[in-house]
Design a protein around this motif. Structure first.
Motif, PDB file in Angstrom:
ATOM      1  N   THR A  49     -25.390   0.232  33.647  1.00 21.52           N
ATOM      2  CA  THR A  49     -24.336  -0.187  34.547  1.00 21.52           C
ATOM      3  C   THR A  49     -24.705  -1.495  35.228  1.00 21.52           C
ATOM      4  N   ASP A  50     -23.764  -2.376  35.368  1.00 21.55           N
ATOM      5  CA  ASP A  50     -23.976  -3.632  36.106  1.00 21.55           C
ATOM      6  C   ASP A  50     -25.294  -4.314  35.745  1.00 21.55           C
ATOM      7  N   GLY A  51     -25.665  -4.318  34.468  1.00 16.22           N
ATOM      8  CA  GLY A  51     -26.915  -4.954  34.058  1.00 16.22           C
ATOM      9  C   GLY A  51     -28.161  -4.177  34.443  1.00 16.22           C
ATOM     10  N   ARG A  52     -27.985  -2.986  35.010  1.00 14.09           N
ATOM     11  CA  ARG A  52     -29.116  -2.137  35.396  1.00 14.09           C
ATOM     12  C   ARG A  52     -29.264  -0.988  34.420  1.00 14.09           C
ATOM     13  N   VAL A  53     -30.482  -0.485  34.320  1.00 17.77           N
ATOM     14  CA  VAL A  53     -30.779   0.687  33.504  1.00 17.77           C
ATOM     15  C   VAL A  53     -31.224   1.796  34.452  1.00 17.77           C
ATOM     16  N   THR A 102     -23.385  29.207  37.780  1.00 17.48           N
ATOM     17  CA  THR A 102     -24.131  27.967  37.974  1.00 17.48           C
ATOM     18  C   THR A 102     -24.284  27.776  39.474  1.00 17.48           C
ATOM     19  N   LEU A 103     -25.495  27.619  39.933  1.00 22.69           N
ATOM     20  CA  LEU A 103     -25.810  27.650  41.357  1.00 22.69           C
ATOM     21  C   LEU A 103     -25.897  26.265  41.991  1.00 22.69           C
ATOM     22  N   ILE A 104     -25.962  25.218  41.180  1.00 21.34           N
ATOM     23  CA  ILE A 104     -26.179  23.858  41.674  1.00 21.34           C
ATOM     24  C   ILE A 104     -24.866  23.076  41.593  1.00 21.34           C
ATOM     25  N   PRO A 105     -24.445  22.397  42.659  1.00 22.58           N
ATOM     26  CA  PRO A 105     -23.276  21.515  42.537  1.00 22.58           C
ATOM     27  C   PRO A 105     -23.623  20.362  41.591  1.00 22.58           C
ATOM     28  N   LEU A 106     -22.715  20.075  40.686  1.00 25.51           N
ATOM     29  CA  LEU A 106     -23.008  19.092  39.640  1.00 25.51           C
ATOM     30  C   LEU A 106     -21.919  18.030  39.531  1.00 25.51           C
ATOM     31  N   ASP A 107     -22.318  16.886  38.991  1.00 24.34           N
ATOM     32  CA  ASP A 107     -21.393  15.883  38.486  1.00 24.34           C
ATOM     33  C   ASP A 107     -21.423  16.015  36.971  1.00 24.34           C
ATOM     34  N   ILE A 108     -20.289  15.711  36.329  1.00 26.72           N
ATOM     35  CA  ILE A 108     -20.249  15.698  34.875  1.00 26.72           C
ATOM     36  C   ILE A 108     -19.577  14.419  34.414  1.00 26.72           C
ATOM     37  N   SER A 119     -14.814   9.646  31.734  1.00 27.29           N
ATOM     38  CA  SER A 119     -14.330  10.434  32.878  1.00 27.29           C
ATOM     39  C   SER A 119     -15.531  11.001  33.613  1.00 27.29           C
ATOM     40  N   ILE A 120     -15.435  11.076  34.938  1.00 29.38           N
ATOM     41  CA  ILE A 120     -16.479  11.689  35.768  1.00 29.38           C
ATOM     42  C   ILE A 120     -15.792  12.669  36.710  1.00 29.38           C
ATOM     43  N   ARG A 121     -16.351  13.858  36.815  1.00 27.08           N
ATOM     44  CA  ARG A 121     -15.804  14.881  37.704  1.00 27.08           C
ATOM     45  C   ARG A 121     -16.926  15.491  38.536  1.00 27.08           C
ATOM     46  N   GLN A 122     -16.578  15.984  39.715  1.00 35.04           N
ATOM     47  CA  GLN A 122     -17.512  16.783  40.514  1.00 35.04           C
ATOM     48  C   GLN A 122     -17.178  18.244  40.279  1.00 35.04           C
ATOM     49  N   MET A 123     -18.219  19.076  40.148  1.00 33.53           N
ATOM     50  CA  MET A 123     -18.031  20.502  39.918  1.00 33.53           C
ATOM     51  C   MET A 123     -18.817  21.274  40.972  1.00 33.53           C
ATOM     52  N   TYR A 124     -18.254  22.397  41.385  1.00 30.12           N
ATOM     53  CA  TYR A 124     -18.838  23.189  42.460  1.00 30.12           C
ATOM     54  C   TYR A 124     -19.197  24.578  41.951  1.00 30.12           C
ATOM     55  N   PRO A 125     -20.301  25.166  42.451  1.00 31.67           N
ATOM     56  CA  PRO A 125     -20.670  26.514  42.022  1.00 31.67           C
ATOM     57  C   PRO A 125     -19.515  27.490  42.219  1.00 31.67           C
ATOM     58  N   ASN A 150     -27.168  16.300  38.997  1.00 26.02           N
ATOM     59  CA  ASN A 150     -26.943  16.741  40.376  1.00 26.02           C
ATOM     60  C   ASN A 150     -25.739  16.023  40.966  1.00 26.02           C
ATOM     61  N   GLN A 151     -24.963  16.763  41.745  1.00 29.91           N
ATOM     62  CA  GLN A 151     -23.802  16.160  42.378  1.00 29.91           C
ATOM     63  C   GLN A 151     -24.231  15.006  43.277  1.00 29.91           C
ATOM     64  N   GLY A 152     -23.549  13.901  43.177  1.00 34.61           N
ATOM     65  CA  GLY A 152     -23.861  12.702  43.943  1.00 34.61           C
ATOM     66  C   GLY A 152     -24.673  11.689  43.153  1.00 34.61           C
ATOM     67  N   PHE A 153     -25.254  12.101  42.023  1.00 31.87           N
ATOM     68  CA  PHE A 153     -26.098  11.208  41.232  1.00 31.87           C
ATOM     69  C   PHE A 153     -25.327   9.963  40.788  1.00 31.87           C
ATOM     70  N   PHE A 154     -24.138  10.153  40.235  1.00 34.28           N
ATOM     71  CA  PHE A 154     -23.378   9.001  39.741  1.00 34.28           C
ATOM     72  C   PHE A 154     -23.002   8.066  40.881  1.00 34.28           C
ATOM     73  N   GLN A 155     -22.581   8.621  41.986  1.00 31.57           N
ATOM     74  CA  GLN A 155     -22.230   7.784  43.142  1.00 31.57           C
ATOM     75  C   GLN A 155     -23.464   7.057  43.677  1.00 31.57           C
ATOM     76  N   ASP A 156     -24.577   7.765  43.819  1.00 31.62           N
ATOM     77  CA  ASP A 156     -25.807   7.163  44.337  1.00 31.62           C
ATOM     78  C   ASP A 156     -26.312   6.017  43.457  1.00 31.62           C
ATOM     79  N   HIS A 157     -26.025   6.077  42.152  1.00 30.42           N
ATOM     80  CA  HIS A 157     -26.492   5.047  41.222  1.00 30.42           C
ATOM     81  C   HIS A 157     -25.369   4.109  40.782  1.00 30.42           C
TER      82      HIS A 157
END
Length: 174
Positions: A49-53, A102-108, A119-125, A150-157
């Motif tokens: 993304t944006d020239g970053r790995v 599934t016990l962990i909130p996830l991004d997909i 497409s990116i979605r947030q998923m909840y336990p 982990n949920q938030g990973f895509f946003q954080d990066h």
């Protein structure tokens, strides 16, 4: 008249019994014990993304059983880890994932055959006792891979649709 009522009641009872058997069949299909599956093959991968790995370690689920179990029963997922679901042929846009047991909130991220995130979605336990009580998170686009993190990973990066996913060590600089 009473014979008609008795017949209607018998038909309703039979329909209810058939529905209960069908529902029981669904719960049997959902009856994974929720225990994490044994560790799958782990590969180094990255998001571009944006020239970053952005490096990741992904467990690769390629069989139906591995994909059905996914991250069920896991209590944690390392910050730079994920699970990659790989399909031999494209899945339809209405194909989705769910979070039963599934016990962990996830991004997909739903990824096409060229490695582009479509497409990116947030998923909840889902705390429902049966899978029928859990929502599905459809892709909204055709895809051949799906990446759970982990949920938030895509946003954080700062990962967005249109960015790319790669398992190629040369592309990832590994």
């Amino acid at each position: 008249m009473s014979l008609q009522r008795t017949a209607r009641a018998a038909v309703r009872s039979l329909a209810l019994a058939v529905a209960m058997v069908a529902l029981a069949g669904c719960t049997v299909a959902d009856a994974s014990d929720g225990q994490p599956q044994p560790a799958l093959a782990i590969e180094a991968a990255c998001l571009l993304t944006d020239g970053r790995v952005v490096p990741l370690q992904v467990e690769v689920a390629v069989t139906d059983e591995q994909r059905q179990t996914g991250l069920m029963g896991r209590k944690t997922l390392a910050p730079d880890a994920g699970m990659l679901f790989v399909y031999d042929s494209p899945r339809a846009p209405d194909h989705g994932f769910w979070m039963f047991k599934t016990l962990i909130p996830l991004d997909i991220a739903y990824i096409d055959n060229a490695g582009v995130i479509r497409s990116i979605r947030q998923m909840y336990p889902c705390r429902a006792g049966h899978g029928v009580g859990c929502p599905s998170y459809p892709a909204g686009t055709a895809f051949t891979q799906a990446l759970e993190v982990n949920q938030g990973f895509f946003q954080d990066h700062n990962i967005r649709t249109g960015d790319r996913f790669s398992r190629d060590p040369r592309t990832c600089g590994l």
